[in-house]
Write an enzyme that holds these catalytic residues in place. Structure first.
Site, short mmCIF file in Angstrom:
data_model
loop_
_atom_site.label_atom_id
_atom_site.label_comp_id
_atom_site.label_asym_id
_atom_site.label_seq_id
_atom_site.Cartn_x
_atom_site.Cartn_y
_atom_site.Cartn_z
N GLY A 31 -25.15 12.11 53.74
CA GLY A 31 -23.56 12.33 54.48
C GLY A 31 -22.89 11.54 54.70
CB CYS A 86 -36.09 21.48 53.66
SG CYS A 86 -34.58 21.77 52.01
CB CYS A 121 -26.69 15.09 59.48
SG CYS A 121 -25.44 16.70 59.42
CB SER A 153 -31.96 13.57 42.59
OG SER A 153 -30.76 14.25 42.16
CG ASP A 181 -28.89 17.49 37.20
OD1 ASP A 181 -29.89 17.32 37.72
OD2 ASP A 181 -27.24 18.05 36.57
CE1 TYR A 209 -28.59 15.75 44.61
CE2 TYR A 209 -28.11 16.23 46.45
CZ TYR A 209 -27.68 16.45 46.00
OH TYR A 209 -26.29 15.38 45.70
CG ASN A 241 -30.73 16.73 59.16
OD1 ASN A 241 -31.81 15.93 58.80
ND2 ASN A 241 -30.19 17.03 58.60
N GLY A 242 -29.54 18.84 60.74
CA GLY A 242 -30.18 20.90 60.23
C GLY A 242 -29.77 21.67 60.97
CB CYS A 246 -32.70 27.94 49.23
SG CYS A 246 -33.61 26.66 48.24
#
Length: 479
Positions: free
Chosen positions: A37, A249, A9, A296, A358, A255, A112-113, A450
């Site tokens: 978003g 992050c 967001c 990106s 990519d 990205y 946002n989060g 991740c």
């Protein structure tokens, strides 16, 4: 990137010394943050304590026609939001800003989060008779602040108390009758910065690119754990909860963010170029050209080309006037959408050994379709290089990384098997070690849970992330 990671967001807030058509500035800022978003958006305007707001599904220019902007009226404080849902799902009541009329005054919140304890907070309020209108964790934040406001001297004090109760990722802007308040979680998972307007106003934004759009001067980033208050007396800071360096992050640099943004002291574009350079150092391959998958992947491809000495070329033209491929309702339609959204420049590809860059591979299905486009265009060889490590774990802090059972890097035990599945001659990923070196001169640390499974804070003890989110979405069947 297509059919893969969904955007975050975006939040924006502005405080002006005098009443003006403030919604117009928020509109322009949200336009600049649209990449974060594209599901829904909203604006709330404060005119001497009277809040007017409008929000709806769709892109910023579709939701906010001139008539709707005019309907928001004038004011001197306003906040806005663009949304892609992670926790909360599609529900008109989840569109932000969340506006609350409270005994201590009106309150509007944009976030946002993603909270990891939103369900616990929600249940605690419901057991006391609280009524939630939506399913987003932003409502849990708003209710927590409102509850603490009853026993606090100010909204800032209420927010400070709330920081010890809400857990997870949150970069928020809050509007009261007289103040604009911005705060960031102690890890600083999501970006937030401060800008100064040319006519004496102040603004806060998820990314610095929105400040540039308004001609505002970038002042600094909001520190992890910091509470910043903007009122008629200027800008005030509470750093009581600034306990560590933070862990933004890493995918913001790879990205999410716009390349013209600077996050926590580091250029996004330069981080992506460095990712490509590290890729070339770690995973060289003999080829004729280097191309990037828009958008990106382009900067990383440029970095790979510079480091390797292999010529950079334009491989794809992107149609920018259609929706994102991952919102198509079936896999077949998503794959067909790739052909609509991307077209190969055949003259650059035919007979060439191609290195395609990519930013990530999630499930791999759409990636395979893009590779097939190159094969059809006559590519002699296709070597794929990815400017991030393989996704092996879900994210609980706002990034829509899927459960492990749906991630291609978990489905296939080796990189060679993934390469075979997507139809490339070779495949290589950026190393985890390189991710720590992408954002040169950054003032914070990084979260790469991740990729590694090592999260800065405790995450929900659930086998599947979607089960956790289904708990938060339990009201959505009533929509």
């Amino acid at each position: 990137m297509f059919n893969s990671i969904h955007e975050e967001c975006g939040v924006f807030g502005i405080f002006m010394p005098k009443t003006c058509n403030i919604a117009e500035d928020v509109y322009l800022a949200l336009y600049a943050l649209q990449h974060r978003g594209q599901e829904s958006c909203g604006i709330a305007v404060n005119d001497d304590g009277v809040f007017t707001h409008f929000k709806g599904d769709g892109l910023v220019p579709d939701v906010f026609t001139k008539q709707r902007l005019d309907g928001l009226g004038k004011g001197n404080i306003a906040i806005g939001h663009v949304r892609y849902s992670t926790t909360g799902g599609k529900n008109v009541n989840n569109i932000q800003p969340i506006v609350i009329r409270h005994i201590k005054g009106n309150l509007a919140v944009a976030h946002n989060g993603n909270l990891v304890n939103a369900d616990e907070i929600r249940r605690s309020f419901e057991l006391k008779g609280g009524i939630f209108h939506g399913t987003s964790d932003t409502e849990s934040i708003a209710y927590t602040i409102s509850a603490n406001r009853l026993n606090s001297k100010s909204t800032e004090e209420a927010i400070e108390k709330s920081l010890s109760q809400i857990k997870g990722a949150y970069s928020c802007v809050v509007m009261t009758a007289t103040k604009l308040i911005a705060f960031r979680d102690e890890n600083g998972f999501r970006p937030l910065c401060i800008g100064k307007m040319q006519d004496g106003g102040w603004c806060v934004s998820s990314e610095s690119c929105a400040l540039d759009t308004l001609g505002a001067e970038f002042v600094r980033d909001v520190l992890p754990g910091e509470i910043v208050t903007i009122d008629s007396d200027g800008v005030h800071s509470n750093k009581t909860h600034c306990k560590n360096k933070g862990n933004v992050c890493i995918f913001e640099y790879i990205y999410f963010a716009r390349p013209d943004s600077t996050i926590d002291g580091a250029s996004v574009e330069q981080a992506r170029i460095r990712a490509g350079e590290f890729l070339a150092e770690e995973n060289p391959v003999d080829a004729d050209i280097v191309i990037g998958v828009p958008d990106s992947g382009l900067d990383a491809a440029l970095g790979y080309s510079r480091q390797s000495g292999i010529p950079y070329a334009i491989g794809f033209v992107k149609n920018r006037y259609i929706g994102r491929s991952f919102i198509q309702p079936s896999q077949k339609q998503r794959e067909s959408a790739v052909r609509i959204k991307l077209n190969v420049i055949k003259e650059n590809i035919k007979g060439k050994r191609v290195i395609m860059i990519d930013d990530s591979i999630v499930r791999g299905t759409t990636c395979a379709a893009i590779v097939n486009l190159l094969r059809e265009a006559g590519a002699k060889e296709v070597h794929m290089r990815v400017s991030s490590p393989p996704f092996k774990h879900p994210c609980y802090f706002g990034t829509d990384v899927d459960d492990e059972e749906n991630l291609i890097a978990c489905k296939y035990p080796t990189v060679d098997e993934i390469a075979k599945a997507i139809g490339v001659d070779s495949l290589a990923y950026l190393s985890v070690d390189a991710t720590y070196k992408l954002a040169q001169n950054a003032s914070v640390g990084f979260c790469n849970g991740c990729f590694t499974g090592n999260y800065p804070i405790a995450v929900p003890k659930v086998k599947f992330k979607d089960k956790f989110e289904q708990k938060m979405n339990r009201m959505s069947v009533l929509d």
